[in-house]
Design a protein around this motif. Sequence first.
Motif, PDB file in Angstrom:
ATOM      1  N   LYS A  30       2.985   5.915  -3.445  1.00 30.66           N
ATOM      2  CA  LYS A  30       4.560   6.748  -3.915  1.00 30.66           C
ATOM      3  C   LYS A  30       4.944   6.532  -5.071  1.00 30.66           C
ATOM      4  O   LYS A  30       5.771   7.438  -5.865  1.00 30.66           O
ATOM      5  CB  LYS A  30       5.193   7.223  -2.926  1.00 30.66           C
ATOM      6  CG  LYS A  30       5.764   5.552  -2.163  1.00 30.66           C
ATOM      7  CD  LYS A  30       6.939   5.823  -0.993  1.00 30.66           C
ATOM      8  CE  LYS A  30       7.212   4.417  -0.132  1.00 30.66           C
ATOM      9  NZ  LYS A  30       8.267   4.968   0.653  1.00 30.66           N
ATOM     10  N   LEU A  31       4.622   5.481  -5.713  1.00 25.65           N
ATOM     11  CA  LEU A  31       4.843   4.714  -7.305  1.00 25.65           C
ATOM     12  C   LEU A  31       4.220   4.315  -8.328  1.00 25.65           C
ATOM     13  O   LEU A  31       3.260   4.355  -7.597  1.00 25.65           O
ATOM     14  CB  LEU A  31       6.568   3.683  -6.776  1.00 25.65           C
ATOM     15  CG  LEU A  31       7.237   4.138  -5.806  1.00 25.65           C
ATOM     16  CD1 LEU A  31       7.817   2.253  -5.318  1.00 25.65           C
ATOM     17  CD2 LEU A  31       8.378   5.120  -6.333  1.00 25.65           C
ATOM     18  N   ASP A  32       4.803   4.421  -9.189  1.00 18.26           N
ATOM     19  CA  ASP A  32       4.205   3.823 -10.056  1.00 18.26           C
ATOM     20  C   ASP A  32       3.936   2.229 -10.038  1.00 18.26           C
ATOM     21  O   ASP A  32       4.832   1.653  -9.910  1.00 18.26           O
ATOM     22  CB  ASP A  32       4.684   3.982 -11.444  1.00 18.26           C
ATOM     23  CG  ASP A  32       4.021   3.456 -12.352  1.00 18.26           C
ATOM     24  OD1 ASP A  32       2.487   4.105 -13.069  1.00 18.26           O
ATOM     25  OD2 ASP A  32       4.172   2.517 -13.345  1.00 18.26           O
ATOM     26  N   ARG A  33       2.435   1.971 -10.186  1.00 21.62           N
ATOM     27  CA  ARG A  33       1.734   0.510  -9.577  1.00 21.62           C
ATOM     28  C   ARG A  33       3.136  -0.349 -10.557  1.00 21.62           C
ATOM     29  O   ARG A  33       3.499  -1.640 -10.318  1.00 21.62           O
ATOM     30  CB  ARG A  33       0.668   0.307  -9.830  1.00 21.62           C
ATOM     31  CG  ARG A  33       0.701  -1.087  -9.042  1.00 21.62           C
ATOM     32  CD  ARG A  33      -1.379  -1.284  -9.340  1.00 21.62           C
ATOM     33  NE  ARG A  33      -1.829  -0.594  -8.124  1.00 21.62           N
ATOM     34  CZ  ARG A  33      -2.923   0.187  -8.098  1.00 21.62           C
ATOM     35  NH1 ARG A  33      -3.883  -1.316  -8.546  1.00 21.62           N
ATOM     36  NH2 ARG A  33      -3.881   0.270  -6.812  1.00 21.62           N
ATOM     37  N   GLN A  34       2.224  -0.403 -11.682  1.00 20.41           N
ATOM     38  CA  GLN A  34       3.486  -1.348 -13.184  1.00 20.41           C
ATOM     39  C   GLN A  34       5.269  -1.455 -12.801  1.00 20.41           C
ATOM     40  O   GLN A  34       5.440  -2.110 -13.287  1.00 20.41           O
ATOM     41  CB  GLN A  34       2.527  -0.689 -14.541  1.00 20.41           C
ATOM     42  CG  GLN A  34       0.911  -1.025 -14.768  1.00 20.41           C
ATOM     43  CD  GLN A  34       0.947  -2.548 -14.559  1.00 20.41           C
ATOM     44  OE1 GLN A  34       1.452  -2.846 -15.181  1.00 20.41           O
ATOM     45  NE2 GLN A  34      -0.281  -2.620 -13.705  1.00 20.41           N
ATOM     46  N   ALA A  35       5.785  -0.027 -12.592  1.00 22.20           N
ATOM     47  CA  ALA A  35       6.743  -0.242 -12.419  1.00 22.20           C
ATOM     48  C   ALA A  35       7.581  -0.869 -10.940  1.00 22.20           C
ATOM     49  O   ALA A  35       8.097  -1.999 -11.225  1.00 22.20           O
ATOM     50  CB  ALA A  35       7.287   1.651 -12.459  1.00 22.20           C
ATOM     51  N   ALA A  36       6.638  -0.370 -10.303  1.00 18.35           N
ATOM     52  CA  ALA A  36       7.002  -1.122  -8.350  1.00 18.35           C
ATOM     53  C   ALA A  36       6.402  -2.747  -9.274  1.00 18.35           C
ATOM     54  O   ALA A  36       6.822  -3.724  -8.456  1.00 18.35           O
ATOM     55  CB  ALA A  36       5.959  -1.387  -7.711  1.00 18.35           C
ATOM     56  N   LEU A  37       5.402  -3.315  -9.786  1.00 16.93           N
ATOM     57  CA  LEU A  37       5.453  -4.172 -10.505  1.00 16.93           C
ATOM     58  C   LEU A  37       6.493  -5.861 -10.968  1.00 16.93           C
ATOM     59  O   LEU A  37       6.726  -6.435 -10.654  1.00 16.93           O
ATOM     60  CB  LEU A  37       4.434  -4.899 -10.483  1.00 16.93           C
ATOM     61  CG  LEU A  37       2.940  -4.492  -9.916  1.00 16.93           C
ATOM     62  CD1 LEU A  37       1.631  -4.225 -10.513  1.00 16.93           C
ATOM     63  CD2 LEU A  37       2.315  -5.330  -8.636  1.00 16.93           C
ATOM     64  N   ARG A  38       6.903  -4.604 -11.886  1.00 12.79           N
ATOM     65  CA  ARG A  38       8.005  -4.843 -12.993  1.00 12.79           C
ATOM     66  C   ARG A  38       9.548  -4.971 -11.983  1.00 12.79           C
ATOM     67  O   ARG A  38      10.117  -6.158 -12.264  1.00 12.79           O
ATOM     68  CB  ARG A  38       8.375  -3.781 -13.951  1.00 12.79           C
ATOM     69  CG  ARG A  38       6.640  -4.589 -14.616  1.00 12.79           C
ATOM     70  CD  ARG A  38       7.148  -3.356 -16.558  1.00 12.79           C
ATOM     71  NE  ARG A  38       6.045  -3.612 -17.268  1.00 12.79           N
ATOM     72  CZ  ARG A  38       5.503  -4.557 -17.574  1.00 12.79           C
ATOM     73  NH1 ARG A  38       5.430  -5.783 -17.971  1.00 12.79           N
ATOM     74  NH2 ARG A  38       4.222  -4.235 -18.495  1.00 12.79           N
ATOM     75  N   GLY A  40       0.917  -1.444   0.021  1.00 10.55           N
ATOM     76  CA  GLY A  40       0.072   0.195  -0.304  1.00 10.55           C
ATOM     77  C   GLY A  40       1.120   1.029  -0.257  1.00 10.55           C
ATOM     78  O   GLY A  40       0.205   2.239  -1.222  1.00 10.55           O
ATOM     79  N   ALA A  41       1.960   1.411   0.774  1.00  7.05           N
ATOM     80  CA  ALA A  41       2.303   2.614   0.748  1.00  7.05           C
ATOM     81  C   ALA A  41       3.527   2.929  -0.518  1.00  7.05           C
ATOM     82  O   ALA A  41       3.603   3.677  -1.448  1.00  7.05           O
ATOM     83  CB  ALA A  41       4.301   2.426   1.722  1.00  7.05           C
ATOM     84  N   TRP A  42       4.045   1.833  -1.212  1.00  2.00           N
ATOM     85  CA  TRP A  42       3.938   2.019  -2.811  1.00  2.00           C
ATOM     86  C   TRP A  42       3.348   1.736  -3.038  1.00  2.00           C
ATOM     87  O   TRP A  42       4.410   2.915  -4.272  1.00  2.00           O
ATOM     88  CB  TRP A  42       4.884   0.238  -2.592  1.00  2.00           C
ATOM     89  CG  TRP A  42       5.790  -0.636  -2.339  1.00  2.00           C
ATOM     90  CD1 TRP A  42       6.513   0.002  -1.081  1.00  2.00           C
ATOM     91  CD2 TRP A  42       6.868  -2.003  -2.494  1.00  2.00           C
ATOM     92  NE1 TRP A  42       8.091  -0.887  -1.148  1.00  2.00           N
ATOM     93  CE2 TRP A  42       7.714  -2.025  -2.203  1.00  2.00           C
ATOM     94  CE3 TRP A  42       6.350  -3.278  -3.741  1.00  2.00           C
ATOM     95  CZ2 TRP A  42       8.617  -3.109  -2.092  1.00  2.00           C
ATOM     96  CZ3 TRP A  42       7.047  -4.225  -3.823  1.00  2.00           C
ATOM     97  CH2 TRP A  42       8.474  -3.802  -2.797  1.00  2.00           C
ATOM     98  N   ASP A  43       2.665   1.411  -3.152  1.00  2.00           N
ATOM     99  CA  ASP A  43       1.301   2.209  -4.208  1.00  2.00           C
ATOM    100  C   ASP A  43       1.162   3.207  -4.755  1.00  2.00           C
ATOM    101  O   ASP A  43       0.825   3.943  -5.184  1.00  2.00           O
ATOM    102  CB  ASP A  43      -0.688   2.014  -4.268  1.00  2.00           C
ATOM    103  CG  ASP A  43      -1.217   1.502  -5.458  1.00  2.00           C
ATOM    104  OD1 ASP A  43      -0.491   1.504  -6.755  1.00  2.00           O
ATOM    105  OD2 ASP A  43      -2.224   1.134  -5.454  1.00  2.00           O
TER     106      ASP A  43
END
Length: 168
Positions: A105-113, A100-103
Motif C-alpha cells: 500500500k505504500l511507496d517502498r522507498q518512502a517507507a524505507l526512508r 509485505g503489507a506496507w509494500d
Amino acid sequence: PTVSAILVLVTEAQSALTATIRSRCQRVTIHAPSRSDALAWLAAAGHQGEVAGEALQLAGNAPAAALDLIDAGFVAAVPELASDLVEIARGRCEPVATAGAWDQKLDRQAALRWLQGMLLALARVGGNVLPSDRVTASQQSVIDAVGERVPAEELFAFVDEVNEAIIG
C-alpha cells in the motif's frame, strides 16, 4: 559543445566525480530552506501543523518533497506505520508480514526512508542527541513504547540493513 555553451552538472556526491571533472566545475551549493521557511511554504500550499512538520522531517527538510509525501497520502499512513513498529517491538506482530503489507500500500522507498529516520531517532533519543522539540508525534509514540529496550548497537545494525535496502 560550443565555446558559449554551459553545462550544468548536479550531484549529491561530489566525491564520486573524478578529479578531472571536479577540477573543471564551478561549485554552487544550494541549501535547503530553514524549517520555518519550509513550513510557511507548506502552509501556503494548504498544509500546516503536525502533518506539515512530519512531512518536512520525512523529506529531509525539502518542502517540495514533503508536499509530494502529503499528496501521495504517505504522511497520513505514518501513525499506522508507527503503531505497526510498536507491535513488532512488543512481539505482537510478524515483521515480514508487516513489511509485505506496507509494500502493498505504500511507496517502498518512502517507507524505507521513514523506517530509517525512525530507527535513527530512537538511537539519537537514547543517546540524548536529539532534542525533544525535533521529535514528531509518531516518533514519540514509538519512543515511548520501545524506550531503552533496544540497544543502540542493534538500532544502528537495523539502520545499516535499511540503508542497504534503500540502495537496492
